[in-house]
Enzyme design. Sequence first.
Site, PDB file in Angstrom:
ATOM      1  CE1 TYR A   5       8.549   5.551 -13.608  1.00  0.00           C
ATOM      2  CE2 TYR A   5       9.567   7.420 -12.142  1.00  0.00           C
ATOM      3  CZ  TYR A   5       8.929   6.231 -12.452  1.00  0.00           C
ATOM      4  OH  TYR A   5       8.707   5.281 -11.413  1.00  0.00           O
ATOM      5  CG  PHE A  35     -18.134   7.583  -1.237  1.00  0.00           C
ATOM      6  CD1 PHE A  35     -19.374   7.457  -1.481  1.00  0.00           C
ATOM      7  CD2 PHE A  35     -16.947   6.916  -1.579  1.00  0.00           C
ATOM      8  CE1 PHE A  35     -19.626   6.521  -2.423  1.00  0.00           C
ATOM      9  CE2 PHE A  35     -17.456   6.187  -2.539  1.00  0.00           C
ATOM     10  CZ  PHE A  35     -18.693   5.876  -3.244  1.00  0.00           C
ATOM     11  CG  ASP A  36     -20.121   3.583  -0.388  1.00  0.00           C
ATOM     12  OD1 ASP A  36     -20.764   4.740   0.151  1.00  0.00           O
ATOM     13  OD2 ASP A  36     -20.566   2.921  -1.206  1.00  0.00           O
ATOM     14  CG  ASP A  65     -14.759  13.012  -0.327  1.00  0.00           C
ATOM     15  OD1 ASP A  65     -14.392  13.334  -1.385  1.00  0.00           O
ATOM     16  OD2 ASP A  65     -15.011  11.892   0.183  1.00  0.00           O
ATOM     17  CB  ALA A 122     -16.129  13.401  -5.392  1.00  0.00           C
ATOM     18  CE  LYS A 148     -17.473  10.042  -7.864  1.00  0.00           C
ATOM     19  NZ  LYS A 148     -16.552   8.981  -7.400  1.00  0.00           N
ATOM     20  CG  HIS A 200     -22.364  -2.875  -2.065  1.00  0.00           C
ATOM     21  ND1 HIS A 200     -21.652  -2.735  -0.984  1.00  0.00           N
ATOM     22  CD2 HIS A 200     -22.325  -1.745  -3.043  1.00  0.00           C
ATOM     23  CE1 HIS A 200     -20.595  -1.569  -1.224  1.00  0.00           C
ATOM     24  NE2 HIS A 200     -21.102  -1.131  -2.371  1.00  0.00           N
TER      25      HIS A 200
HETATM   26  N1  F0G Z   1     -15.683  10.394  -2.356  1.00  0.00           N
HETATM   27  C1  F0G Z   1     -16.885  10.608  -2.845  1.00  0.00           C
HETATM   28  C2  F0G Z   1     -17.839  11.487  -2.302  1.00  0.00           C
HETATM   29  C3  F0G Z   1     -17.311   9.810  -3.767  1.00  0.00           C
HETATM   30  O1  F0G Z   1     -18.268   9.670  -4.181  1.00  0.00           O
HETATM   31  C4  F0G Z   1     -16.430   8.547  -4.198  1.00  0.00           C
HETATM   32  C5  F0G Z   1     -16.950   7.835  -5.326  1.00  0.00           C
HETATM   33  C6  F0G Z   1     -15.304   8.676  -3.998  1.00  0.00           C
HETATM   34  C7  F0G Z   1     -14.762   9.637  -2.796  1.00  0.00           C
HETATM   35  C8  F0G Z   1     -14.403   7.520  -4.219  1.00  0.00           C
HETATM   36  O2  F0G Z   1     -13.540   8.176  -5.582  1.00  0.00           O
HETATM   37  O3  F0G Z   1     -14.411   6.185  -7.082  1.00  0.00           O
HETATM   38  O4  F0G Z   1     -12.806   7.944  -7.762  1.00  0.00           O
HETATM   39  O5  F0G Z   1     -12.359   5.964  -5.961  1.00  0.00           O
HETATM   40  N2  F0G Z   1     -18.155   7.783  -5.756  1.00  0.00           N
HETATM   41  C9  F0G Z   1     -18.624   6.760  -6.810  1.00  0.00           C
HETATM   42  C10 F0G Z   1     -20.304   6.890  -6.852  1.00  0.00           C
HETATM   43  C11 F0G Z   1     -17.934   5.461  -6.907  1.00  0.00           C
HETATM   44  O6  F0G Z   1     -20.606   6.040  -7.495  1.00  0.00           O
HETATM   45  O7  F0G Z   1     -20.786   7.663  -6.165  1.00  0.00           O
HETATM   46  P1  F0G Z   1     -13.442   7.002  -6.577  1.00  0.00           P
END
Ligand code: F0G
Length: 459
Positions: free
Chosen positions: A72, A124-125, A215, A217, A258, A450
């Site tokens: 833990y 990102f979304d 960010d 990824a 990623k 979506h």
């Molecule tokens: N930032 C970027 C640039 C991303 O592409 C994603 C996720 C995230 C943050 C969020 O990360 O999914 O681990 O919570 N992108 C995926 C995609 C879902 O399909 O492009 P996460």
Amino acid sequence: MKLPFAESYRIKMVETIKRSTREERANWIKEANYNLFGLKSDYVFIDLLTDSGTGAMSDKQWSAMMEGDESYAGSRSYYNMKDAIKDILGFDYFIPTHQGRAAENVLYSIIIKEGDILPGNSHFDTTKGHIEFRKAIPVDCTIDEASDTQLEIPFKGNVDIAKLEAVLKKYPKEQIPAVVLTVTNNTAGGQPVSMQNIKEVSALCVKYDVPLQMDSARFAENAYFIKTREEGYADKSMREIVREMFSYADIMTMSSKKDAIVNMGGFVAFKSEELWKSCQKICIMNEGFITYGGMSGRDMNALAQGLHEGTDFEYLETRIKQIEYLGQKLDEYNIPYQRPAGGHAIFVDAKKILTHVPKEEFIAQTLGIELYLEAGVRGVEVGALLADRDPVTHENRYPELELFRLAIPRRTYTNNHMNVIAAALKNVYDRREEITRGYEITYEAPIMRHFTIGLKPAE
Ligand code: F0G
């Protein structure tokens, strides 16, 4: 004779995927209310919905999992992750989280307050979601060239420095908790940001005394493009380039699904000990104790190993060349996409293909359904469905671009699969004149519609 290129790995374990008939697919997509997220994965032959968490782990990652320490507190696996983050990325402090958006939640719960402004290149979304949920405003300062899909420039993910400076000038620094730089720029087509641009963004952050959050990824894919496209970097190692990129950042959020090639995991890393400490309580409340956050020991071990593999030049070359290969096949068939090919995906320009489908009937989604019907290939819409409604007027927002993303999982498919994807798209392209109608909405959630949307063929 010059030897042709080949993958820098061989395959030790395989997973069966199933073909289906067009008739079966027509039933399945109808049952799924014409929402590609609604399909069972068994109904998909080649799954390009996302490159997130869908890659193949290596023998070394699987063996690292067996050595995971599930304590833990103070787990060995936490320290393995800490060493990898320090070694490869140069950050002293970090918090493990279950994925990238959880890292955003931990950070933004502390730094964002209502009315704040967070400028950057296309957020990102989920990043945008976390910002808007806190009644703060993301401002997109991406270069205008990014929206011309046919323009071929090396760093189409860059920030427009003048746009960024205008935002930094307009608001007091107390209202700007961070500049968010996304590497690579996913939304603009997996397009990279140059080291020059990173330096300029960082210089503005210093000038206006605002922290720089990366960010990250797909940071390793970004570093590969710097090495292969930017002057002065050809002879630098991947590690040197990655370290230089992060030398300009104060904070990094990471979706490890990623470029750390794991199926689940993430983290937020800090240069500031103070900020790290204040974010810990959010981790404890939402993710778990600070030495595991949202991760199990075995997953932290796989992540640490994945950071090493994901920044290896040979691996990255294999990966990026596969996306390029798919791009070249589409070039042969004259199918338009965001040029040049991105680091993790091809973004097909649906508006240029389905010219008869009205935008109100969701052009990119229509292309995606046609591609699924054609060959059981699943991608994802990056168009009006994703753009959602205006929060104030509740009118549909119609973005300039209607893209259909084909995201390629890491180390998962072969170039034979790329051939199938390209041929299927060509077949759809050849009958594009016959496709005149799209879809209308039968159900939609109030936000992030979506994912769960219901559709039916437009009448
Ligand atoms: N930032 C970027 C640039 C991303 O592409 C994603 C996720 C995230 C943050 C969020 O990360 O999914 O681990 O919570 N992108 C995926 C995609 C879902 O399909 O492009 P996460």
